[in-house]
Structures are given as structure tokens and as C-alpha cells.
Design an enzyme around this catalytic site. Structure first.
Site, PDB file in Angstrom:
ATOM      1  N   ARG A 147      -4.108   1.237   9.352  1.00 30.31           N
ATOM      2  CA  ARG A 147      -3.990   1.703   7.971  1.00 30.31           C
ATOM      3  C   ARG A 147      -4.709   3.044   7.874  1.00 30.31           C
ATOM      4  O   ARG A 147      -5.859   3.153   8.302  1.00 30.31           O
ATOM      5  CB  ARG A 147      -4.632   0.686   7.038  1.00 30.31           C
ATOM      6  CG  ARG A 147      -4.572   1.082   5.580  1.00 30.31           C
ATOM      7  CD  ARG A 147      -5.287   0.080   4.692  1.00 30.31           C
ATOM      8  NE  ARG A 147      -6.549   0.624   4.227  1.00 30.31           N
ATOM      9  CZ  ARG A 147      -7.224   0.173   3.170  1.00 30.31           C
ATOM     10  NH1 ARG A 147      -6.763  -0.861   2.492  1.00 30.31           N
ATOM     11  NH2 ARG A 147      -8.357   0.710   2.809  1.00 30.31           N
ATOM     12  N   TYR A 159     -10.119   6.267  -3.165  1.00 27.95           N
ATOM     13  CA  TYR A 159     -10.085   4.902  -2.685  1.00 27.95           C
ATOM     14  C   TYR A 159      -9.906   4.855  -1.167  1.00 27.95           C
ATOM     15  O   TYR A 159      -9.075   5.562  -0.609  1.00 27.95           O
ATOM     16  CB  TYR A 159      -8.921   4.121  -3.333  1.00 27.95           C
ATOM     17  CG  TYR A 159      -8.718   2.818  -2.639  1.00 27.95           C
ATOM     18  CD1 TYR A 159      -9.608   1.781  -2.862  1.00 27.95           C
ATOM     19  CD2 TYR A 159      -7.733   2.664  -1.681  1.00 27.95           C
ATOM     20  CE1 TYR A 159      -9.496   0.602  -2.174  1.00 27.95           C
ATOM     21  CE2 TYR A 159      -7.609   1.477  -0.987  1.00 27.95           C
ATOM     22  CZ  TYR A 159      -8.492   0.456  -1.241  1.00 27.95           C
ATOM     23  OH  TYR A 159      -8.401  -0.706  -0.543  1.00 27.95           O
ATOM     24  N   ASP A 210      -2.470   2.092   1.747  1.00 27.01           N
ATOM     25  CA  ASP A 210      -2.768   1.318   0.532  1.00 27.01           C
ATOM     26  C   ASP A 210      -2.856   2.262  -0.671  1.00 27.01           C
ATOM     27  O   ASP A 210      -3.704   3.154  -0.705  1.00 27.01           O
ATOM     28  CB  ASP A 210      -4.103   0.582   0.723  1.00 27.01           C
ATOM     29  CG  ASP A 210      -4.360  -0.452  -0.353  1.00 27.01           C
ATOM     30  OD1 ASP A 210      -3.605  -0.490  -1.339  1.00 27.01           O
ATOM     31  OD2 ASP A 210      -5.336  -1.222  -0.200  1.00 27.01           O
ATOM     32  N   HIS A 212      -3.288   1.096  -3.739  1.00 22.54           N
ATOM     33  CA  HIS A 212      -4.279   0.449  -4.602  1.00 22.54           C
ATOM     34  C   HIS A 212      -3.953   0.552  -6.090  1.00 22.54           C
ATOM     35  O   HIS A 212      -4.807   0.955  -6.905  1.00 22.54           O
ATOM     36  CB  HIS A 212      -5.688   0.989  -4.306  1.00 22.54           C
ATOM     37  CG  HIS A 212      -6.710  -0.102  -4.243  1.00 22.54           C
ATOM     38  ND1 HIS A 212      -7.551  -0.387  -5.285  1.00 22.54           N
ATOM     39  CD2 HIS A 212      -6.993  -0.995  -3.278  1.00 22.54           C
ATOM     40  CE1 HIS A 212      -8.320  -1.411  -4.955  1.00 22.54           C
ATOM     41  NE2 HIS A 212      -8.001  -1.799  -3.739  1.00 22.54           N
ATOM     42  N   GLU A 236       1.242  -0.305   0.353  1.00 24.16           N
ATOM     43  CA  GLU A 236       0.652  -1.488  -0.281  1.00 24.16           C
ATOM     44  C   GLU A 236       0.315  -1.222  -1.747  1.00 24.16           C
ATOM     45  O   GLU A 236      -0.145  -0.119  -2.090  1.00 24.16           O
ATOM     46  CB  GLU A 236      -0.629  -1.832   0.494  1.00 24.16           C
ATOM     47  CG  GLU A 236      -1.410  -2.987  -0.071  1.00 24.16           C
ATOM     48  CD  GLU A 236      -2.735  -3.161   0.669  1.00 24.16           C
ATOM     49  OE1 GLU A 236      -2.851  -2.741   1.840  1.00 24.16           O
ATOM     50  OE2 GLU A 236      -3.663  -3.720   0.053  1.00 24.16           O
ATOM     51  N   GLU A 262      -2.807  -8.930  -2.782  1.00 19.01           N
ATOM     52  CA  GLU A 262      -4.178  -9.312  -2.421  1.00 19.01           C
ATOM     53  C   GLU A 262      -4.932  -9.891  -3.621  1.00 19.01           C
ATOM     54  O   GLU A 262      -5.888 -10.635  -3.441  1.00 19.01           O
ATOM     55  CB  GLU A 262      -4.942  -8.131  -1.798  1.00 19.01           C
ATOM     56  CG  GLU A 262      -5.219  -6.992  -2.756  1.00 19.01           C
ATOM     57  CD  GLU A 262      -5.964  -5.827  -2.104  1.00 19.01           C
ATOM     58  OE1 GLU A 262      -5.654  -5.495  -0.953  1.00 19.01           O
ATOM     59  OE2 GLU A 262      -6.850  -5.266  -2.755  1.00 19.01           O
ATOM     60  N   ARG A 283       0.671 -10.452   0.404  1.00 20.74           N
ATOM     61  CA  ARG A 283      -0.704 -10.296   0.873  1.00 20.74           C
ATOM     62  C   ARG A 283      -1.678 -11.347   0.356  1.00 20.74           C
ATOM     63  O   ARG A 283      -2.887 -11.253   0.557  1.00 20.74           O
ATOM     64  CB  ARG A 283      -1.207  -8.892   0.521  1.00 20.74           C
ATOM     65  CG  ARG A 283      -0.685  -7.922   1.549  1.00 20.74           C
ATOM     66  CD  ARG A 283      -1.119  -6.529   1.361  1.00 20.74           C
ATOM     67  NE  ARG A 283      -2.536  -6.295   1.163  1.00 20.74           N
ATOM     68  CZ  ARG A 283      -3.477  -6.421   2.104  1.00 20.74           C
ATOM     69  NH1 ARG A 283      -3.161  -6.830   3.313  1.00 20.74           N
ATOM     70  NH2 ARG A 283      -4.735  -6.143   1.817  1.00 20.74           N
ATOM     71  N   GLU A 339      -4.625  -8.258   8.110  1.00 21.08           N
ATOM     72  CA  GLU A 339      -5.635  -7.203   7.968  1.00 21.08           C
ATOM     73  C   GLU A 339      -6.941  -7.671   8.622  1.00 21.08           C
ATOM     74  O   GLU A 339      -7.333  -8.826   8.496  1.00 21.08           O
ATOM     75  CB  GLU A 339      -5.876  -6.920   6.476  1.00 21.08           C
ATOM     76  CG  GLU A 339      -6.879  -5.808   6.227  1.00 21.08           C
ATOM     77  CD  GLU A 339      -7.087  -5.525   4.732  1.00 21.08           C
ATOM     78  OE1 GLU A 339      -6.745  -6.403   3.910  1.00 21.08           O
ATOM     79  OE2 GLU A 339      -7.584  -4.442   4.402  1.00 21.08           O
ATOM     80  N   TRP A 402      -8.282   0.790 -10.695  1.00 23.75           N
ATOM     81  CA  TRP A 402      -8.995   1.057  -9.449  1.00 23.75           C
ATOM     82  C   TRP A 402      -8.283   0.372  -8.311  1.00 23.75           C
ATOM     83  O   TRP A 402      -7.828  -0.752  -8.424  1.00 23.75           O
ATOM     84  CB  TRP A 402     -10.453   0.560  -9.499  1.00 23.75           C
ATOM     85  CG  TRP A 402     -11.133   0.944  -8.210  1.00 23.75           C
ATOM     86  CD1 TRP A 402     -11.598   2.182  -7.873  1.00 23.75           C
ATOM     87  CD2 TRP A 402     -11.365   0.099  -7.078  1.00 23.75           C
ATOM     88  NE1 TRP A 402     -12.088   2.168  -6.591  1.00 23.75           N
ATOM     89  CE2 TRP A 402     -11.938   0.894  -6.071  1.00 23.75           C
ATOM     90  CE3 TRP A 402     -11.078  -1.249  -6.812  1.00 23.75           C
ATOM     91  CZ2 TRP A 402     -12.287   0.397  -4.826  1.00 23.75           C
ATOM     92  CZ3 TRP A 402     -11.432  -1.755  -5.575  1.00 23.75           C
ATOM     93  CH2 TRP A 402     -12.028  -0.933  -4.588  1.00 23.75           C
TER      94      TRP A 402
HETATM   95  C1  CS2 Z   1      -8.267  -3.475  -0.147  1.00 16.47           C
HETATM   96  C2  CS2 Z   1      -9.643  -4.013  -0.312  1.00 16.47           C
HETATM   97  O1  CS2 Z   1      -8.231  -4.341   2.006  1.00 16.47           O
HETATM   98  C3  CS2 Z   1      -7.566  -3.880   1.095  1.00 16.47           C
HETATM   99  O2  CS2 Z   1      -6.378  -3.691   1.149  1.00 16.47           O
HETATM  100  O3  CS2 Z   1      -7.467  -3.259  -1.207  1.00 16.47           O
HETATM  101  O4  CS2 Z   1     -10.500  -3.066   0.221  1.00 16.47           O
HETATM  102  C4  CS2 Z   1     -10.071  -4.363  -1.726  1.00 16.47           C
HETATM  103  O5  CS2 Z   1     -10.307  -3.220  -2.453  1.00 16.47           O
HETATM  104  C5  CS2 Z   1     -11.259  -5.232  -1.698  1.00 16.47           C
HETATM  105  O6  CS2 Z   1     -11.025  -6.295  -0.834  1.00 16.47           O
HETATM  106  C6  CS2 Z   1     -11.599  -5.699  -3.096  1.00 16.47           C
HETATM  107  O7  CS2 Z   1     -12.374  -6.810  -3.076  1.00 16.47           O
HETATM  108 MG    MG Z   2      -5.435  -3.368  -0.634  1.00 25.86          MG
END
Ligand code: CS2
Ligand code: MG
Length: 402
Positions: A147, A159, A210, A212, A236, A262, A283, A339, A402
Site C-alpha cells: 500500500r 492521512y 487508501d 480513507h 480503498e 474496515e 474489509r 493487511e 478523517w
Molecule cells: C486504515 C487504518 O489500515 C487502514 O486501512 O484505514 O489505519 C485506520 O485508520 C485505523 O485502523 C483506525 O483505527
Molecule cells: Mg483503511
């Protein structure tokens, strides 16, 4: 066999973890991860107040019934706190079942569907040059899937950009820190990053990215389209998924594969995304989506629609979650990728585990259950430290995702 005790263990060997230990009258115990990043104490209270008292005296072999009891029986269904608590119980009970049978969990779930679990690591840089170096480092470590996240020119913080070279750890202050976001600057820079990465490394490795939850669906369509020449494994969380319909719009505009989930905690969060084939990878993971019992159900639905798994595996998912996820990954037919963000040495010492990494693949090992233990004496040396995830604002000061 009866459950005689259940204890919640909170520790912070580098970051906070919440672990449920379920004990039985014949000495076998099971462990489950209950960590909810930045909201750890809510799950601790849920477990201690509402779950543990109702567990005592039950037969730990009755995994499905106990799952249904805490899901249907709560009346207030779903949500990350409830589902992380249920996940911890479920994982601990599967761990007990595996130990009683003398088998690793993947054997209880139908055996191996593959020899190893392909994992992706995080290459994070403050700018394009540093990100290229980081990707090179991950290739040298043997990763097949990487990634890539980079600082965006003109933005002070982005991020996914790590302060530490080992891992990216966003929850770093007791009160949320503030990041800044500009969609225009990001959309301008992101394709340049992947153009540079493919120019340097070719197409042999899988590249992931990602977003996010930072874009609107139409912006995500634009980004996906501009990334198509660089053939990403996935983009992602292009947009927040509360509005599952938004993904129809993304799909109309791009064939860049999409990974989401996630932050999902039940199958219903992903129902339209899966059945309408609006995503390619789901995810959701063990700890936040109700444990192996529920995650296996999500994977079965996904399999019908050509959606593969890509479990969340950031550092806030404890080694207990990782060991369980690797057993799931090895057995599930529609596995995609896992991951893997390495934990600190302190975390690894508190949670001795059977899983291993070798040349881009991970293996859960053959210890009975999920193969992860906890050293409670060592854990007690690392007391809980409040830590919150950051928040995000646009350049004009408006709150953003975020
Ligand atoms: C993220 C994480 O791993 C990922 O893809 O989006 O870093 C996420 O921000 C954290 O696990 C939040 O708890
Ligand atoms: Mg993520």
C-alpha cells in the site's frame, strides 16, 4: 464444560489493546480481541456490565447460540461497541473449541484453501521520493503487495504518513489532533504518485491505496479513472459508505477495483455493496464485525457475488485478531489479501503467537485454536493510555471525514 470466569484485560504495549479471557471448569481458556481504537473503554464497559455476567455457567461449545443470544438478545442490535464485544466472546469461544479439539481454527473451518496468506504492507512517505524509497524497502522485504501513501504537496499533514518507519499509528494524542485536507491538491497529486511507482517498479507487484473516506462518489470516479493505467490492486474507502448507493456512481465511471468495510460491523453494512457487485473486496474483520461466526457469513455472501476478502489489519487490531484472521484467510475460498502492519516488539512480547511472515506471505501456524496467547504479568506493566484518532478539516476550517 462450563464457563467459570471471563476477564477483560486492558494493556498498552505501544498502543492500547482490550482482550477478553474466557475460562472454563476444565482449565482450557480462550482469548478474544475487543479493541476499538480510541473508544476502548466503551467496549470494556459493555463487556463487563452486560456480557460477562451472562456468560458465566454457559457451555462454551454452544458458539452459535451464544452469538445469537448477545446479538438478538441485546435488542439494540449492531454498532461497533456491541459488535466488538460479541466478536471478543465469539473469538474466545472458537479458541476454546480449537484447543479442545487440538486443532488450529482453519482446520475447523474446512482446512486450507491455499498454502499461505498474501499480505500487504504499508509504504508511507512524506513526499513522492520518500514513498518510492519505502516501496523499494517493502519489495526488498519480500512483500508481493504494497500500500502506498504519500504526503500531498501543499498539505501539512496527510492521512497515512507515518511518524515512525515501522508502522503508521494515527491515534497518538489524548485529545484528537487536527489534520487538513484539500481534495483538489490530492486529486492532482495521487495519479502522479502511481505513475512514478509504476515507472520505477513496473507491474510485478500489487499496489494498493487508501483514500480513507475523503472523496465524494463522483470525485472517486474521476480518481479511479485516472489511476486505471497503473492497475491498482484496489482503491480503498473512496467515499464514506453510510450511503451504499453512492458506489453505483463510482462504478459507472471506473474499473479500478474498490475495497470497503474496515469500519463495518455487520453483514447489513455491506449488503447492497455485495449483492449489487459495487465493490471487489470486503474489509470487515474479526474484531469489529462480530467475530469469526459473523465474518464467515459475510464472506459466504460475498463469494456469491465475486467479492473477495481483504481484512483490515492495522496495528489497532491486536495479535489475537491477527492470528484469528490468518486462520480465516487460509480457509475461506474467496480470500483476496490480508493487511499486515507489524506490531511493536513490546506488543509481540505481550502476545506470544504462532503466526509467521515469510516472503510476502503469512502463516497462522498449527497451534490449537487461533495460536495467540497473552502474558498477563507483562501486560500489567503497560497500563492504558488515552489516545484518540485525529479529525480532519478542509482549508476553510469546515469539518471533513478523517
Ligand atoms: C486504515 C487504518 O489500515 C487502514 O486501512 O484505514 O489505519 C485506520 O485508520 C485505523 O485502523 C483506525 O483505527
Ligand atoms: Mg483503511
Amino acid at each position: 464444560m462450563k464457563i467459570t470466569a471471563a476477564r477483560v484485560i486492558v494493556c498498552c504495549p505501544g498502543r492500547n489493546f482490550v482482550t477478553l479471557k474466557v475460562e472454563t471448569d476444565d482449565g482450557v481458556y480462550g482469548l478474544g480481541d475487543a479493541t476499538l481504537n480510541g473508544r476502548e473503554k466503551s467496549v470494556v464497559a459493555y463487556l463487563e456490565e452486560h456480557v460477562v455476567p451472562a456468560l458465566i455457567g454457559r457451555d462454551p461449545a454452544q458458539i452459535e447460540d451464544i452469538w445469537q443470544y448477545f446479538y438478538r438478545g441485546a435488542y439494540w442490535r449492531r454498532g461497533p461497541v456491541t459488535m466488538s464485544a460479541i466478536a471478543a466472546v465469539d473469538t474466545a469461544l472458537w479458541d476454546i473449541k480449537g484447543k479442545v479439539a487440538g486443532l488450529p481454527l482453519y482446520q475447523l473451518w474446512g482446512g486450507k484453501s491455499r498454502n499461505g496468506v498474501m499480505v500487504y504492507g504499508h509504504a508511507n512517505g512524506k513526499d513522492l521520493a520518500e514513498t518510492i524509497d519505502e516501496v523499494a524497502r517493502y519489495i526488498d522485504m519480500g512483500y508481493k503487495a504494497i500500500r502506498a501513501q504519500s504526503g500531498v504537496p501543499g498539505l501539512a499533514s496527510t492521512y497515512g504518513v507515518a511518524k515512525d518507519r515501522l508502522f503508521y499509528e494515527p491515534a497518538d494524542a489524548a485529545l484528537a489532533t487536527e489534520n487538513m485536507w484539500s481534495t483538489a491538491k490530492y486529486l492532482d497529486f495521487c495519479p502522479k504518485l502511481f505513475e512514478a511507482l509504476r515507472a520505477r517498479f513496473g507491474f510485478e507487484h500489487h499496489l494498493l491505496h487508501d483514500i480513507h473516506h475523503r472523496l465524494t462518489p463522483i470525485e472517486a470516479g474521476l480518481l479511479g479513472k485516472s489511476l486505471e493505467p497503473y492497475r491498482l490492486f484496489w482503491m480503498e474507502d473512496p467515499t464514506p459508505a453510510e450511503n451504499q448507493e453512492g458506489f453505483r456512481l463510482i462504478r459507472q465511471h471506473t474499473v479500478t477495483p474498490i475495497a470497503v468495510g474496515e469500519v463495518f460491523n455487520t453483514i447489513y453494512d455491506a449488503q447492497a455493496l455485495i449483492t449489487e457487485q459495487l465493490i471487489d473486496y470486503i474489509r470487515a474483520t474479526i474484531v469489529h464485525a462480530g467475530g469469526p461466526t459473523h465474518l464467515r457469513r459475510i464472506a459466504s455472501l460475498a463469494d456469491l457475488y465475486h467479492v473477495r476478502t481483504g481484512c483490515h489489519g492495522a496495528t489497532d487490531l491486536s495479535p489475537v485478531c491477527m492470528g484469528t484472521a490468518l486462520n480465516f484467510d487460509l480457509s475461506v475460498p474467496n480470500f483476496g489479501v490480508q493487511e499486515y502492519m507489524r506490531h511493536t516488539e513490546e506488543t509481540d512480547a505481550v502476545f506470544p503467537h504462532a503466526y509467521t511472515f515469510e516472503r510476502g506471505y503469512m502463516y497462522p501456524g498449527d497451534a490449537p485454536g487461533h495460536g495467540v496467547d497473552i502474558d498477563e504479568k507483562l501486560a500489567a506493566k503497560y497500563p492504558y493510555r488515552p489516545a484518540s484518532l485525529p479529525v480532519n478539516r478542509l482549508e476553510d476550517g469546515a469539518m471533513w471525514n478523517w
